[in-house]
Design an enzyme around this catalytic site. Structure first.
Site, short mmCIF file in Angstrom:
data_model
loop_
_atom_site.label_atom_id
_atom_site.label_comp_id
_atom_site.label_asym_id
_atom_site.label_seq_id
_atom_site.Cartn_x
_atom_site.Cartn_y
_atom_site.Cartn_z
N GLY A 131 0.85 -1.19 0.00
CA GLY A 131 0.00 0.00 0.00
C GLY A 131 0.88 1.23 0.00
O GLY A 131 1.46 1.60 -1.02
N ARG A 239 -3.82 15.24 -2.33
CA ARG A 239 -4.20 14.83 -0.98
C ARG A 239 -4.91 15.97 -0.25
O ARG A 239 -5.82 15.74 0.53
CB ARG A 239 -2.95 14.42 -0.20
CG ARG A 239 -3.19 13.41 0.87
CD ARG A 239 -1.89 12.87 1.43
NE ARG A 239 -1.62 11.53 0.98
CZ ARG A 239 -0.58 10.81 1.41
NH1 ARG A 239 0.26 11.32 2.27
NH2 ARG A 239 -0.39 9.60 0.96
N ILE A 333 -28.51 13.81 16.07
CA ILE A 333 -29.50 14.87 16.26
C ILE A 333 -30.76 14.58 15.44
O ILE A 333 -31.87 14.86 15.87
CB ILE A 333 -28.88 16.24 15.86
CG1 ILE A 333 -27.85 16.65 16.93
CG2 ILE A 333 -29.96 17.31 15.70
CD1 ILE A 333 -27.01 17.86 16.55
N GLY A 335 -31.90 11.64 14.87
CA GLY A 335 -32.57 10.45 15.39
C GLY A 335 -32.86 9.45 14.27
O GLY A 335 -32.03 9.24 13.37
N GLU A 359 -5.57 7.01 0.33
CA GLU A 359 -4.58 8.08 0.10
C GLU A 359 -3.75 8.36 1.36
O GLU A 359 -3.49 9.51 1.70
CB GLU A 359 -5.27 9.36 -0.39
CG GLU A 359 -6.00 9.16 -1.70
CD GLU A 359 -5.43 9.96 -2.85
OE1 GLU A 359 -4.41 10.64 -2.66
OE2 GLU A 359 -6.01 9.87 -3.93
N GLU A 363 -2.60 6.69 10.21
CA GLU A 363 -1.32 6.30 10.80
C GLU A 363 -0.15 6.76 9.92
O GLU A 363 0.89 7.16 10.44
CB GLU A 363 -1.29 4.78 11.02
CG GLU A 363 -2.25 4.31 12.10
CD GLU A 363 -3.74 4.49 11.74
OE1 GLU A 363 -4.10 4.31 10.56
OE2 GLU A 363 -4.54 4.84 12.63
#
Lengths: 385, 259
Positions: A131, A239, A333, A335, A359, A363
């Site tokens: 990755g 990004r 909010i 519900g 992207e 971490e």
């Protein structure tokens, strides 16, 4: 210090906003009801053609390709607006950034038709075993006479199941430090794809399979051995745009939350009169505002030609987490209504989870940030230090 | 053809709109200012007429400093230049004195055709076109959903309750348009960039030979006596049909003087 937009930035933002309000938001109800992952291609192209008439075409494309070559900050402002609706849309006239460096024949065959929306490409770097550590890729291309033969597998490739060509990064020399090369590979050349069902409704990546896929030498993009550099340039291009996207989604969610808090009554009063709801709104507004400035500041760094990796990493890390919290509160909010598929909230709740993963995961962003500080690449306080 | 489009900056209808407590005029600082929606249709129509017949489109607005945003929007759509009538003395002018101030300015800048939106989303009087025509001694062609120019003549379709009337006049004339007339263009990217280079002339009341005694909140013919927040809607009246529902409904409507 001036936190205002310039007149031009504001006017461009307003035009994008008007387009979203008039053309996209009215489609939202039917889009949600359809359960589709995207607008029909023809509908998207006709909307793009409409926007092209007033010059919203090729936001990032160089002017010689008919684009606007807009500064990153202006592009971010537009992305914020477009992200206000769950109807997936992007203004047309763009192509992967690394295609602009393709040779004349490749530009004719790939770049120009992509800009015009006649062809759709995908960028294939990620693999089941590689990755963010892109150096670990295993997909290989070996010379066979004048041709190259590609074998391997790519996964989580955006547009991978719809694309008619792929930009594939493959290892061409396993012993060299820069041993990978980028190839332009038509689907006709023999690769296949399978969509990957995901948690999000509006993003369906694919796995790509290459089994003895033969391409002529003219399909090498850039130089042999330049694959890793091209991949880095591709990854670096946008990004900061993801952060802007988060800000747009969060803005819409907070708007919906505020409106609903002022509308919905329980026990004889508006739910907005309850401190529990007020605090959710206050926290969301504060985090959204912080995220907005991180996103715009990252774009500003890109525009001023500074090394933007650090501020882009901060923006992506914070914005992608922020949007998850804001969507969650907006849904709470609302519900039961928030949980229903009549509103875009539940879809966003699932969709934005991907933003902390693709992207560059949270971490990876933290890795970049801490390494920059620990090794002294950046100073605390950034450009104001 | 020299076309002048009158545009107005109004408070964004999506935000809360307020009146000022001191002089009971609209609080223009409380809400974001946007171009009045019907004015966009007026600008669009002016641009289409210019594209078909040549000439020049001038934007005219009367409003505070921040109305320059609205001027810029009209210029970004494609208008050629603008006149901004701005003067503290004009604050709080009602429809009648606004029509006087605009008419004085129009006399100064000249026109073959003036186009307006048929009303604004803030005051909603819808009277300005007629008042301007009266003050300038020109024909008025209001509520147009179609405009055609041939030579020195103008023909419009005027929207009515029963369909439309065909109204003809000679230029110069005043036209007001409704939203069915066209689909306003988006300001183009190029237009936005070009707008800042276009000429915006600023007029004070002296420049337009406006008599200070005829404008402003103190000289308005209409007065806001008082205002209050609209009360929450009360529960409706339920008519239970026991064979006489029609009669009861009719009685109710009659009691409210609807029938």
């Amino acid at each position: 210090m001036d936190f205002q937009l310039t007149d031009e930035q504001r006017d461009i933002r307003d035009t994008a906003r008007a387009f979203v309000t008039r053309e996209l938001l009215p489609l939202e109800e039917d889009f949600l009801r359809s359960g589709a992952a995207r607008l029909p291609r023809e509908q998207e192209r006709s909307l793009q053609a409409k926007a092209r008439k007033f010059g919203f075409w090729g936001m990032s494309a160089p002017e010689r390709y008919g684009g606007m070559a807009l500064p990153a900050l202006t592009q971010s402002l537009i992305h914020i607006e477009v992200a206000r609706t769950c109807v997936p849309f992007r203004f047309g006239g763009e192509a992967d950034n690394i295609l602009y460096g393709a040779d004349a024949a490749q530009q004719e065959e790939y770049l120009l038709p992509t800009i015009e929306g006649r062809r759709l490409g995908c960028f294939a770097l990620t693999e089941p075993g590689a990755g963010s550590d892109a150096a670990a890729i295993r997909t290989s291309a070996r010379r066979d006479g004048a041709d190259w033969v590609i074998n391997g597998q790519k996964t989580f490739i955006s547009n991978g199941d719809d694309a008619d060509y792929a930009i594939v990064i493959a290892v061409t020399d396993r012993d060299a430090r820069h041993g990978s090369t980028a190839f332009l590979v038509d689907r006709d050349a023999g690769w296949t794809s399978t969509p990957i069902p995901t948690m999000g409704s509006w993003h369906q990546p694919a796995t790509l399979f290459f089994d003895q896929v033969r391409v002529p030498a003219g399909k090498v993009l850039g130089d042999v051995g330049a694959g890793f550099d091209l991949a880095k340039r591709w990854i670096g291009k946008g990004r900061h745009v993801i952060s802007a996207h988060c800000v747009g989604i969060a803005e819409r969610c907070l708007r919906m939350a505020v409106d609903y808090a002022n509308l919905r009554e329980t026990f004889g009063r508006k739910i907005g009169a309850n401190q529990a709801v007020q605090w959710m709104i206050a926290d969301s507004e504060t985090e959204l505002e912080a995220a907005r400035w991180l996103a715009l500041r990252a774009a500003w760094d890109v525009d001023r030609g500074a090394d933007a990796r650090h501020s882009v990493a901060m923006a992506k890390l914070f914005c992608c987490q922020m949007v998850g919290r804001v969507v969650d509160r907006a849904l709470q909010i609302h519900g039961g209504m928030g949980y229903s598929k009549e509103l875009p909230l539940e879809g966003w709740y699932r969709a934005v989870r991907a933003m902390r993963i693709f992207e560059g995961t949270d971490e990876i962003q933290r890795l970049i940030l801490s390494r920059d500080l620990l090794r002294g690449f950046t100073r605390i306080g950034g450009h104001l230090a | 053809m020299n076309i002048v489009v009158c545009v107005k900056q109004v408070p964004d209808t999506a935000t809360e709109r307020k009146l000022r407590s001191d002089d009971k005029t609209l609080d223009r600082d409380a809400a974001d200012g946007v171009i009045n929606e019907l004015c966009e249709y007026a600008v669009e129509e002016a641009l289409r007429l210019k594209e078909a017949h040549g000439g020049e489109v001038t934007v005219l607005t009367m409003g505070p400093d921040k109305a320059t945003d609205t001027i810029r929007k009209a210029l970004a759509m494609g208008a050629d230049k603008a006149v901004h009538l701005v003067d503290p003395a004009l604050h709080g002018s009602d429809a009648l004195s606004t029509s006087y101030a605009l008419a004085q300015t129009l006399k100064k800048i000249g026109f073959d055709l003036v186009i307006l939106g048929s009303e604004s989303t803030d005051a909603r009087t819808g009277m300005l076109a007629a008042m301007l025509a009266e003050r300038l001694g020109t024909p008025q062609l209001t509520l147009a959903n179609k405009v055609e120019i041939s030579g020195a003549g103008i023909t419009v379709q005027r929207v009515t309750d029963y369909g439309f009337d065909k109204v003809e006049a000679s230029l110069p004339a005043i036209v007001s348009v409704v939203e069915k007339i066209n689909e306003p263009r988006y300001p183009s990217f190029k237009g936005i960039m070009a707008a800042k280079k276009k000429q915006v002339q600023t007029f004070g009341i002296a420049d337009a030979e406006i008599d200070a005694a005829q404008v402003g909140v103190a000289n308005a013919w209409s007065e806001v006596a008082d205002f209050a927040v609209a009360p929450p809607r009360a529960a409706g009246t339920v008519v239970k049909d026991e064979g006489d529902g029609g009669v009861k409904t009719a009685d109710y409507l009659a009691s409210k003087k609807f029938i």
